[in-house]
Write a protein that holds these residues in place. Structure first.
Motif, PDB file in Angstrom:
ATOM      1  N   MET A 150      94.560  -7.137 -25.729  1.00 52.72           N
ATOM      2  CA  MET A 150      93.126  -6.856 -25.841  1.00 52.72           C
ATOM      3  C   MET A 150      92.795  -5.524 -25.185  1.00 52.72           C
ATOM      4  SD  MET A 150      91.838  -9.785 -23.171  1.00 52.72           S
ATOM      5  CE  MET A 150      92.802 -10.116 -21.672  1.00 52.72           C
ATOM      6  N   LEU A 151      91.806  -4.856 -25.770  1.00 52.09           N
ATOM      7  CA  LEU A 151      91.208  -3.669 -25.177  1.00 52.09           C
ATOM      8  C   LEU A 151      89.727  -3.962 -24.999  1.00 52.09           C
ATOM      9  CD1 LEU A 151      92.842  -0.735 -27.193  1.00 52.09           C
ATOM     10  CD2 LEU A 151      93.385  -1.479 -24.876  1.00 52.09           C
ATOM     11  N   CYS A 152      89.231  -3.766 -23.784  1.00 49.70           N
ATOM     12  CA  CYS A 152      87.833  -4.051 -23.464  1.00 49.70           C
ATOM     13  C   CYS A 152      87.106  -2.748 -23.214  1.00 49.70           C
ATOM     14  CB  CYS A 152      87.738  -4.956 -22.237  1.00 49.70           C
ATOM     15  SG  CYS A 152      88.459  -6.602 -22.501  1.00 49.70           S
ATOM     16  N   LEU A 153      86.061  -2.491 -23.987  1.00 48.88           N
ATOM     17  CA  LEU A 153      85.326  -1.237 -23.943  1.00 48.88           C
ATOM     18  C   LEU A 153      83.966  -1.487 -23.303  1.00 48.88           C
ATOM     19  CD1 LEU A 153      87.549  -0.860 -26.126  1.00 48.88           C
ATOM     20  CD2 LEU A 153      85.902   0.456 -27.463  1.00 48.88           C
ATOM     21  N   GLY A 154      83.781  -0.972 -22.094  1.00 49.39           N
ATOM     22  CA  GLY A 154      82.515  -1.153 -21.402  1.00 49.39           C
ATOM     23  C   GLY A 154      82.433  -0.238 -20.202  1.00 49.39           C
ATOM     24  N   VAL A 155      81.205  -0.030 -19.721  1.00 50.94           N
ATOM     25  CA  VAL A 155      80.989   0.910 -18.626  1.00 50.94           C
ATOM     26  C   VAL A 155      80.074   0.336 -17.551  1.00 50.94           C
ATOM     27  CG1 VAL A 155      80.057   3.166 -17.987  1.00 50.94           C
ATOM     28  CG2 VAL A 155      81.319   2.927 -20.119  1.00 50.94           C
ATOM     29  N   PHE A 177      91.260  -1.831 -19.866  1.00 47.90           N
ATOM     30  CA  PHE A 177      89.843  -1.480 -19.965  1.00 47.90           C
ATOM     31  C   PHE A 177      89.716  -0.004 -20.321  1.00 47.90           C
ATOM     32  CE2 PHE A 177      89.178  -5.611 -18.665  1.00 47.90           C
ATOM     33  CZ  PHE A 177      87.829  -5.912 -18.535  1.00 47.90           C
ATOM     34  N   VAL A 178      88.852   0.267 -21.276  1.00 46.77           N
ATOM     35  CA  VAL A 178      88.714   1.610 -21.830  1.00 46.77           C
ATOM     36  C   VAL A 178      87.296   2.114 -21.555  1.00 46.77           C
ATOM     37  CG1 VAL A 178      88.860   3.019 -23.913  1.00 46.77           C
ATOM     38  CG2 VAL A 178      90.368   1.022 -23.641  1.00 46.77           C
ATOM     39  N   MET A 239      92.096  -0.967  -9.268  1.00 43.24           N
ATOM     40  CA  MET A 239      92.717  -2.273  -9.464  1.00 43.24           C
ATOM     41  C   MET A 239      93.768  -2.259 -10.569  1.00 43.24           C
ATOM     42  SD  MET A 239      89.836  -5.174  -8.634  1.00 43.24           S
ATOM     43  CE  MET A 239      88.872  -4.969 -10.113  1.00 43.24           C
ATOM     44  N   GLY A 240      93.978  -1.085 -11.183  1.00 40.82           N
ATOM     45  CA  GLY A 240      95.113  -0.934 -12.095  1.00 40.82           C
ATOM     46  C   GLY A 240      94.897  -1.414 -13.506  1.00 40.82           C
ATOM     47  N   VAL A 241      93.641  -1.489 -13.987  1.00 42.85           N
ATOM     48  CA  VAL A 241      93.420  -1.932 -15.365  1.00 42.85           C
ATOM     49  C   VAL A 241      92.873  -0.826 -16.266  1.00 42.85           C
ATOM     50  CG1 VAL A 241      93.242  -4.368 -14.842  1.00 42.85           C
ATOM     51  CG2 VAL A 241      91.194  -2.979 -14.735  1.00 42.85           C
ATOM     52  N   HIS A 242      92.648   0.369 -15.722  1.00 43.60           N
ATOM     53  CA  HIS A 242      92.454   1.587 -16.510  1.00 43.60           C
ATOM     54  C   HIS A 242      93.789   2.302 -16.624  1.00 43.60           C
ATOM     55  CE1 HIS A 242      87.932   2.838 -15.867  1.00 43.60           C
ATOM     56  NE2 HIS A 242      88.072   1.874 -16.751  1.00 43.60           N
ATOM     57  N   LEU A 243      93.903   3.198 -17.561  1.00 42.41           N
ATOM     58  CA  LEU A 243      94.954   4.200 -17.474  1.00 42.41           C
ATOM     59  C   LEU A 243      94.654   5.121 -16.291  1.00 42.41           C
ATOM     60  CD1 LEU A 243      95.391   5.261 -21.216  1.00 42.41           C
ATOM     61  CD2 LEU A 243      96.833   3.702 -19.891  1.00 42.41           C
TER      62      LEU A 243
END
Length: 603
Positions: A150-155, A177-178, A239-243
């Protein structure tokens, strides 16, 4: 560098406290992992529904049942600047997935509301619980169970916490997360704040105020001050969930697009059985502690004393404000970004950004390096920053020196030797205070209380000149159960004016003030809340109060027996129960936990 003893102690305490809940969570996602996506076992009818609208080549790959499929969950809408850039992202992701031999499908959208639009309006009373709606929407999007990653797109404020809570319920899947990135810099935040204060004093017109706001919020991307939205991006990275380095790259740039494409390729790699890395293993006790450390080191949003509690709980990890307080005592403040400085997040990023910050915290022994991340084992990946070498995305070490020591510093020359958040305790309960934005001379206030039941009542009293004195403004019945815990951000300019005029001023409330809490000391999230039996409801006008952001004290000078015995009429909250959709959220209000427990009706 050896891990700091306090970081180790707090982590060990969280691990011990979470033993049973974390074990149950890990057992559940392991069970779900073994079940796998249902594509292979679906009936032909079910499977045909799952790819009926897919492009021909994608449909062929999904029919083969051997190619990996990414589920995209996005908070796109074109009204909100932070999420408007996501319009283009699915196309970028789908093509990148094809290039890597996989498929991506848009699994579902989640709502994204803006606190900046709803501040002071009825819609703001839906804001906090929109987080839980987003978590539910994420679960619905992924419930078709045809995805391998999954890719989660949110800000923004509630969106990222809601996405993570929902995604962690599918923690058996790899996930990244993107972000969309911040808008380019406009009118400086301190100039905007001055014009807001001048408007509250009647010195400038509404047209002048609107022009200033339009110059500040002027383009696609996240607001550039360091509120909850940008604190979210810091958290996802540390927390290591972005690039690595993805948090603060501006939207609609070649580097932003390259990072988005790479996220698709990387999550497919994490779904490969030889490097399988589920999200539920990335978010563990060490990652959560790293998140708290990051909040303190940057003066992050007070909202995360609520959201991070709920996010951790979704992974079976139990944290509380004691963990925040103990870490705050040892984590230095390394960044000054508005409202605890004049720079915006673009300036922070240009000065060295997340890579510099993480390297400094690792060097000081304040972060767990031995964590799993979406970039691979070890947080050291995140001491690098991305750039384009021609058309190729590569990473290099973050700058060795800060580009601006007024914004970002090495740990040996920190702005402060402790973190940006303080936990207050006393005879009316517990609260949090963002001290990083408050000058030392304003952090201790002892003054009589002025008690109100809404921010509108406070502003009316201000306009009547009734607050031109030393005062602790108490705003009760603003908690999750009362009215959904709206942010009381409209109070900031008026209280700031009073402070500038030389008065000793503080705010005490069971509501929220947002990540943009400003220069006036605000003891917020008071727990228990007034409607839940909290003694904040028993404070009376004239009671002498102490708000001490140095010693961590929140006290009213009334003996315990008298305070408890005071009769408090049942508040009339009927005006908050309906209109603008509020009647749909009665379940949420009636079942919400206290702020320190995450203010959630679900967790």
């Amino acid at each position: 560098m050896t891990l700091h003893a306090t970081v180790r102690h707090v982590t060990d305490r969280i691990v011990a406290r979470s033993t049973d809940t974390r074990a149950r969570y890990l057992a559940q996602i392991e069970h779900d992992r073994k079940q796998g996506p249902t594509r292979a076992g679906m009936s032909c009818t079910n499977l045909a529904h799952a790819f009926a609208a897919a492009p021909v080549n994608d449909k062929l790959m999904l029919r083969e049942e051997r190619r990996l499929n990414i589920g995209i969950v996005s908070a796109y809408n074109d009204m909100l600047s932070a999420h408007q850039p996501f319009e283009r992202f699915p196309g970028i992701i789908k093509q990148a997935a094809r290039d890597a031999g996989g498929v991506a499908q848009f699994a579902g959208g989640v709502p994204a509301m803006c606190d900046g639009v709803t501040q002071g309006a009825a819609g703001m009373e839906l804001s906090l619980f929109s987080r839980d709606v987003i978590a539910l929407s994420t679960a619905v999007a992924l419930s078709h169970n045809v995805f391998d990653a999954m890719l989660c797109l949110g800000v923004c404020d509630k969106i990222v916490p809601g996405l993570l809570i929902g995604a962690l319920k599918f923690g058996h899947l790899p996930g990244i997360f993107v972000p969309a990135g911040p808008m380019t810099s406009g009118l400086p935040n301190d100039e905007k704040a001055k014009i807001r204060q001048r408007f509250s004093k009647g010195e400038v017109t509404r047209e002048a105020l609107l022009e200033a706001e339009s110059q500040a919020y002027h383009d696609a991307g996240t607001c550039t001050f360091y509120g909850t939205a940008n604190s979210n991006q810091m958290l996802m990275e540390i927390m290591g969930v972005h690039l690595p380095g993805a948090a603060f790259v501006n939207p609609n740039t070649p580097l932003r697009d390259a990072l988005t494409a790479h996220a698709a390729k990387r999550v497919l790699a994490l779904a490969d059985r030889n490097a399988f890395t589920p999200l539920g293993h990335v978010i563990d006790e060490k990652a959560i502690v790293n998140g708290i450390v990051g909040l303190h080191a940057t003066g992050g949003s007070t909202n995360h004393t609520i959201h991070l509690v709920a996010m951790a709980k979704a992974a079976g990890i139990l944290i509380n404000w004691d963990d925040f307080a103990e870490l705050s005592n040892v984590v230095p403040l390394l960044a000054r970004i508005y409202p605890n400085g004049s720079a915006d997040v673009n300036h922070f990023h240009a000065s060295g950004g997340m890579g510099f910050l993480i390297r400094e915290l690792l060097a000081a022994g304040l972060l767990h390096e031995d964590v799993q991340t979406v970039a691979g084992p070890g947080l050291s990946h995140y001491s690098q920053e991305p750039f384009l070498d021609g058309d190729t995305l590569v990473w290099r070490d973050a700058p060795a020196q800060s580009g601006d020591e007024n914004v970002l510093r090495v740990h040996a020359h920190a702005f402060s030797d402790n973190g940006g958040l303080k936990v207050l305790e006393g005879n009316i309960g517990r609260a949090v205070l963002k001290v990083s934005a408050v000058k030392p001379e304003h952090r201790i206030v002892r003054a009589p209380a002025a008690v109100y039941d809404s921010q509108e009542d406070v502003l009316a009293a201000y306009k009547r000149n009734e607050l031109n004195r030393d005062v602790v403004v108490v705003v009760r019945y603003q908690g999750p159960r009362a009215n959904g815990m709206p942010e009381l951000h409209k109070l900031t300019p008026a209280l700031g004016v009073l402070q500038d005029e030389g008065f000793h001023v503080a705010l005490v409330t069971d509501g929220r003030m947002s990540g943009a809490s400003g220069k006036v000391p605000a003891a917020i999230h008071v727990s228990p809340e007034g409607l839940g039996g909290g003694l904040i409801a028993h404070i009376r006008d004239g009671d002498m109060m102490t708000v001490d952001g140095e010693a961590g004290v929140l006290h009213v000078d009334v003996d315990a027996a008298t305070l408890a015995a005071r009769e408090t009429p049942e508040p009339d909250l009927s005006a908050h129960a309906s209109g603008i959709g509020r009647e749909l959220f009665g379940f949420f209000r009636n079942n919400a936990s206290e702020a320190e427990q995450g203010a959630s009706p679900m967790l």
